[in-house]
Design an enzyme around this catalytic site. Structure first.
Site, PDB file in Angstrom:
ATOM      1  N   GLY A 192     -10.399  -4.288   2.145  1.00 29.38           N
ATOM      2  CA  GLY A 192     -11.456  -5.158   3.766  1.00 29.38           C
ATOM      3  C   GLY A 192     -10.088  -6.625   4.754  1.00 29.38           C
ATOM      4  N   CYS A 220      -8.111  -4.216  -3.663  1.00 30.88           N
ATOM      5  CA  CYS A 220      -7.819  -5.516  -2.150  1.00 30.88           C
ATOM      6  C   CYS A 220      -8.374  -6.393  -2.857  1.00 30.88           C
ATOM      7  CB  CYS A 220      -7.265  -4.586  -1.527  1.00 30.88           C
ATOM      8  SG  CYS A 220      -5.679  -5.372   0.010  1.00 30.88           S
ATOM      9  N   TYR A 221      -8.593  -6.417  -1.009  1.00 31.44           N
ATOM     10  CA  TYR A 221     -10.247  -7.292  -0.099  1.00 31.44           C
ATOM     11  C   TYR A 221     -11.691  -7.283  -2.012  1.00 31.44           C
ATOM     12  CZ  TYR A 221     -13.528  -9.948   1.554  1.00 31.44           C
ATOM     13  OH  TYR A 221     -15.082 -10.761   1.986  1.00 31.44           O
ATOM     14  N   HIS A 264      -3.285  -0.458  -3.574  1.00 26.45           N
ATOM     15  CA  HIS A 264      -4.199   0.692  -2.572  1.00 26.45           C
ATOM     16  C   HIS A 264      -3.937   2.254  -3.961  1.00 26.45           C
ATOM     17  CE1 HIS A 264      -6.252  -1.102   0.362  1.00 26.45           C
ATOM     18  NE2 HIS A 264      -5.461  -2.014   0.653  1.00 26.45           N
ATOM     19  N   GLU A 316      -5.526   4.143  -4.060  1.00 26.11           N
ATOM     20  CA  GLU A 316      -5.992   5.617  -2.855  1.00 26.11           C
ATOM     21  C   GLU A 316      -5.386   6.106  -2.454  1.00 26.11           C
ATOM     22  OE1 GLU A 316      -7.032   2.409  -2.867  1.00 26.11           O
ATOM     23  OE2 GLU A 316      -7.379   2.623  -0.797  1.00 26.11           O
ATOM     24  N   ASP A 353     -18.746  24.268  11.690  1.00 22.89           N
ATOM     25  CA  ASP A 353     -19.694  22.823  11.409  1.00 22.89           C
ATOM     26  C   ASP A 353     -20.787  23.671  11.438  1.00 22.89           C
ATOM     27  OD1 ASP A 353     -17.760  21.463  11.189  1.00 22.89           O
ATOM     28  OD2 ASP A 353     -18.024  19.894  12.023  1.00 22.89           O
ATOM     29  N   LYS A 394     -15.045  17.905   7.118  1.00 18.23           N
ATOM     30  CA  LYS A 394     -14.490  18.983   7.567  1.00 18.23           C
ATOM     31  C   LYS A 394     -13.777  20.340   5.906  1.00 18.23           C
ATOM     32  CE  LYS A 394     -14.321  20.771  11.451  1.00 18.23           C
ATOM     33  NZ  LYS A 394     -15.136  21.071  12.392  1.00 18.23           N
TER      34      LYS A 394
END
Ligand code: XMP
Length: 510
Positions: free
Chosen positions: A51, A78-79, A165, A167, A223, A366
């Protein structure tokens, strides 16, 4: 499942995506989710995201300390890494130099969180604050030249933290780190498959809807089509689908949807032809927002009228919507209301028409919706389709929308998209379409002077439509498309290719 608490990092979405790619289910909750909101989900582990704040700032976001009582592993990123240290009694101080970008990290051991990794690994960091003192029981497990606590573990509590990170793709073995956390430390199972998900969803629909009727507006987009098919498999003839033909749709769109729906034997499928209404009320309107508002209003009026008519015959209790996961989590900012929905994705009906809302795809991204569509045996052609906005071609005709302009644009778009589909380009592009500019340019054709419209071709790559880059379509493909358009569509003599990024441009033109 794994709960990801969102502290507003730009990559929070990526954490859940990676976990799902690994075969386990993850859900984002706001950082201030209460202990009971989290407990009821029965998570196997919690991740505290990154963050923009600093843990030492006044009012910096903090999660409930009660989550420690859940006695499940927690990973801070991180944060989240710094917050976990601070909440456990450690100290964070302001760093003098910030570390940003790729960095080589040295791992002090290679088990647990770092099982299967090398002593040196490339990671991606972005931070300024530093750890001054670790809480007792916490040990350093990695460092960089600038950062003495690039990662920690506390094997007793099963608390872990990484300053970098895992990710993002620039952390080369990041997925392995997340996999170690989820499967070895949290002991989560690989159970997130579209097949399993379909079964679970249909069970939920069966329990919630029972034998009541559901109404839904079909747009032709992936969708709504996937939602409708999923519902239809469970409730059959209790599903009422309405397609409002706005006249603002792509070439053959209404026919294609009709064919698919008929093939799937939907009994209650209605097409409401509102083309005249749309075109006449849009006459003379050039302001983009005004256009959008008018379109939204007519859409709701038309849908409401049909819904009332159907309700007089059968008791319809539910309104189904094709809302998907990114629609609920508006950007990566933490919001007090975790499920704020983009208004353009909602049909907001008047108060006197009370429906219970059902959103079968609200947990999916999606690409997962597309996989589910495949599982439901929807035609490949419809599943692959690029997103198409509710206001349709009206926001791709700059200025006034007229029937002639719509017809020209439909043809141009059809040629463009058909040609792209013949190449591998189409599936690598998030969204491609043509827009009509309301100016005329001089040209020459067969020795004759022409004075016709200009069209612009847009093609963007993107993860979720929030940011976008223009797609590098090879010149030979663009050349072929441009020639075909000018030769085959009356009313166009110039083709432009849009090379703007979002931001500062947007994907659509209005
Ligand atoms: P922009 O133009 O804001 O578009 O960069 C981002 C994504 O959202 C889609 N979009 C819409 N979708 N109703 C929709 O259902 C709308 O009013 C609408 N406006 C934009 C756009 O096509 C792109 O995928």
């Amino acid at each position: 499942m794994i709960v990801v608490l969102n502290f507003g990092g730009q990559f929070t979405h990526l954490i859940t995506r990676r976990i799902r790619e690994l075969g386990s289910y993850a859900e984002i909750l706001p950082f201030n989710a209460t202990y009971s909101e989290i407990k009821v989900l029965n998570p196997k582990g919690i991740i505290l995201s990154g963050g923009p704040a600093s843990v030492n700032e006044e009012d910096s976001p903090c999660c409930s300390k009660k989550i420690f009582h859940l006695s499940i592993p927690i990973l801070g990123i991180c944060y989240g890494h710094q917050l976990l240290i601070k909440m456990s009694g450690g100290k964070i101080k302001k760093g003098k130099i910030s570390e940003y970008g790729k960095e080589t990290i040295t791992l002090l051991h290679r088990k647990g969180l770092f099982k299967g990794l090398s002593e040196k690994e490339q990671v991606w960091l972005s931070h300024r604050d530093k750890v001054e003192r670790l809480p007792k029981n916490f040990s350093v497990i990695a460092r960089t030249p600038q950062c003495s606590v690039a990662a920690f573990s506390s094997e007793i509590e099963k608390f872990y933290g990484v300053q970098f990170h895992p990710e993002v793709v620039h952390t080369l073995r990041g997925k392995k780190i997340l996999s170690n956390f989820i499967f070895d430390i949290c002991m989560e199972k690989k159970n997130w498959t579209v097949k399993n998900y379909k079964k679970r969803l249909q069970k939920e629909i069966r329990e919630r809807v029972d034998n009541k009727a559901v109404i839904m507006a079909l747009s032709g987009g992936v969708d709504s089509l996937v939602s409708a098919t999923l519902l239809h498999e469970v409730i059959g003839d209790n599903l009422y689908c309405v397609l409002v033909d706005t006249g603002l749709m792509r070439k053959n769109e209404v026919i294609d949807v009709k064919k698919t729906i008929r093939k799937m034997r939907f009994k209650n499928f209605y097409i409401v032809n509102a083309r005249e209404e749309f075109i006449s009320r849009l006459s003379g309107i050039t302001n983009p927002e005004e256009k959008r508002k008018i379109i939204g209003r007519i859409f709701i009026e038309t849908f409401e009228k049909k819904a009332k008519e159907l309700q007089s015959k059968s008791r319809i209790e539910f309104l189904a919507q094709g809302t998907i996961y990114p629609d609920r989590i508006e950007s990566a900012q933490p919001s007090k209301t975790a499920s704020k929905i983009k208004s353009h994705h909602n049909i907001i009906l008047p108060d006197n028409m009370k429906f219970k809302i059902i959103e079968p795809l609200h947990e999916l991204y999606k690409d997962e919706v597309r996989k589910l569509g495949k599982e439901l045996k929807l035609p490949e052609e419809l599943i692959r389709r690029h997103p198409f906005p509710g206001p349709g071609l009206a926001i791709r005709i700059l200025g006034e929308v007229t029937k002639k302009r719509l017809d020209i644009l439909r043809e141009v778009d059809y040629i463009y998209i058909s040609e792209l589909k013949k190449t591998e380009q189409y599936d690598n592009i998030w969204q491609a379409f043509a827009a009509l500019l309301p100016f005329r340019a001089v040209g020459v054709m067969g020795d004759k002077r022409t004075y016709e419209y200009i069209v612009s071709l847009r093609a963007v790559t993107s993860k979720d439509g929030m940011t976008a880059d223009w797609a590098r379509i090879p010149y030979r493909i663009l050349e072929k498309i441009s020639n075909k358009i000018v030769n085959q569509v009356n009313g166009v003599n110039r083709v432009l290719f849009d090379i703007s990024q979002k931001p500062p441009a947007t994907i659509e033109y209005e």
